[in-house]
Write an enzyme that holds these catalytic residues in place. Structure first.
Site, PDB file in Angstrom:
ATOM      1  N   CYS A 139       0.861  -1.165  -0.026  1.00  0.00           N
ATOM      2  CA  CYS A 139       0.058  -0.110   0.018  1.00  0.00           C
ATOM      3  C   CYS A 139       0.821   1.216   0.037  1.00  0.00           C
ATOM      4  O   CYS A 139       1.408   1.872   1.179  1.00  0.00           O
ATOM      5  CB  CYS A 139      -1.066  -0.165   1.273  1.00  0.00           C
ATOM      6  SG  CYS A 139      -1.818   1.494   1.246  1.00  0.00           S
ATOM      7  N   CYS A 142      -0.429   4.142   2.093  1.00  0.00           N
ATOM      8  CA  CYS A 142      -0.261   3.831   3.511  1.00  0.00           C
ATOM      9  C   CYS A 142       1.425   4.061   3.960  1.00  0.00           C
ATOM     10  O   CYS A 142       1.487   4.886   4.937  1.00  0.00           O
ATOM     11  CB  CYS A 142      -0.409   2.584   4.112  1.00  0.00           C
ATOM     12  SG  CYS A 142      -1.723   1.815   3.414  1.00  0.00           S
ATOM     13  N   ASP A 143       2.257   3.646   3.085  1.00  0.00           N
ATOM     14  CA  ASP A 143       3.414   3.538   3.522  1.00  0.00           C
ATOM     15  C   ASP A 143       4.704   4.302   2.664  1.00  0.00           C
ATOM     16  O   ASP A 143       5.758   4.534   3.160  1.00  0.00           O
ATOM     17  CB  ASP A 143       3.884   2.054   3.518  1.00  0.00           C
ATOM     18  CG  ASP A 143       3.189   1.380   4.302  1.00  0.00           C
ATOM     19  OD1 ASP A 143       2.624   1.487   5.512  1.00  0.00           O
ATOM     20  OD2 ASP A 143       3.048  -0.009   4.004  1.00  0.00           O
TER      21      ASP A 143
END
Ligand code: NDP
Length: 316
Positions: A139, A142-143
């Site tokens: 992701c 997200c990261d």
């Protein structure tokens, strides 16, 4: 042995589909019990800004939206529980389900909203650095933040990979994209967008052999050109996998009809009905085309209405 719990409606999963089904089922007085599953809040909890869910004119973060949906479901007294359903028996009119704590539930209706999970390549080294939290991610949104100013590699050639590569290119100094064929699977517009970005290098016919690292964190990727057999090492600190998703339907496979990729088949198009009477499906567990929060919520509503009608028909 714990007592068997008898309920009208069991909802499995806590993404937009599950919570929307819960809101409708609870307001119809079906007293739904909802098991949140392994990732409470579902895939949206790994998303940053959601700008396309109607009603949030300024956007909302995925986790915030899921907290609000849960609160809305609880407002109408949905019994929201942590844990997951790990066994079902849909052979009889009453649907038997077992939770991970061993609890046996007999439900008149079941709404499956278990969603889908990101796929990984399955390489030992990939799984190792995924488990250490040392640089493997599925992701980017997200990261990606953790790799600001660094070099990353992303594997995949679909719309997701293109979208994520584009996102990463704004944060990272360089993004190397590994495409196993000589073409993208992504839509033309997405592929063209990626091709135009200066700090994205696209390597076609290239497959990942190994994620390299010092045991704790990723330091590079070993890849091979599947036409020339030339091997290369690409230095990077982050390895992003964007090769699609797998529907979370394994637990139902002995009872519910699935398609060849594991998605639940609708028994009657235009409804949420599965092949088992009283078992309905909503969200990404049955949707490989749209996969949007709003479509998941829409099918959650359909499943609750179908379940309500099923119960009403049984009572008359
Ligand atoms: P897709 O299934 O469309 O694409 C998966 C990609 O991963 C393919 O290019 C495939 O390669 C590649 N792949 C699969 N396994 C491997 C492997 N082992 N090694 C290397 N590469 C691999 O998944 P997406 O998640 O990209 O998209 C799913 C759906 O969601 C699509 O319908 C898409 O259009 C949609 N979507 C739309 C978006 C938008 O419009 N904004 C954004 C994101 C998704 P190959 O081509 O060689 O098979």
């Amino acid at each position: 042995m714990s007592e068997i719990e008898k309920i009208k409606c069991l909802i499995i999963g806590s993404g937009p589909a599950g919570y929307t089904a819960a809101i409708y089922a609870a307001r119809a007085d079906m007293k739904p019990v909802l098991y949140q599953g392994l990732q409470p809040g579902g895939q949206l909890t790994t998303t940053n800004e959601v700008e396309n869910f109607p009603g949030y004119k300024d956007g909302v973060t995925g986790p915030e939206m899921m907290v609000e949906l849960e609160a809305q479901a609880k407002r109408f007294e949905t019994d929201v529980r942590p844990g997951f359903i790990n066994k079902v028996d849909f052979n009889e009119e009453i649907h038997k389900c077992w939770a991970d704590n061993g609890k046996e539930i007999h439900a008149e209706t079941v709404i499956i909203s278990t969603g889908a999970s990101a796929k990984y390549l399955g390489l030992e080294s990939e799984q190792h650095y995924l488990s250490t939290g040392g640089g493997v991610s599925a992701c980017a949104v997200c990261d990606g933040f953790f790799y600001r100013g660094q070099e990353v590699v992303i594997v995949g050639a679909g719309d997701s990979a293109c979208e994520e590569a584009h996102y990463l290119s704004k944060l990272c100094t360089k993004v190397t994209m590994l495409v196993r064929k000589d073409v993208f699977r992504a839509s033309k517009i997405m592929a063209q967008r990626v091709a135009k970005v200066e700090n994205i290098e696209i390597l076609f016919n290239t497959e990942t052999e190994e994620v390299l690292g010092d045991g704790q964190v990723v330091t590079g990727v070993k890849a091979i050109n599947n036409k020339t057999n030339e091997k290369i090492e690409i230095p990077c600190t982050g390895f992003f996998v964007a090769i699609g998703h797998k529907p979370n339907t394994d637990v139902f496979k002995d009872f519910i009809h699935l398609d060849e990729t594991g998605y639940i088949k609708y028994e009657q198009p235009g409804t949420s009905k599965t092949n088992v009477a009283g078992v309905f499906v909503s969200g990404d567990a049955a949707d490989k085309n749209y996969r949007q929060a709003v479509t998941a919520a829409g099918t959650g509503c359909m499943a609750a209405l179908d379940a309500e009608r099923y119960l009403a028909a049984k009572e008359h």
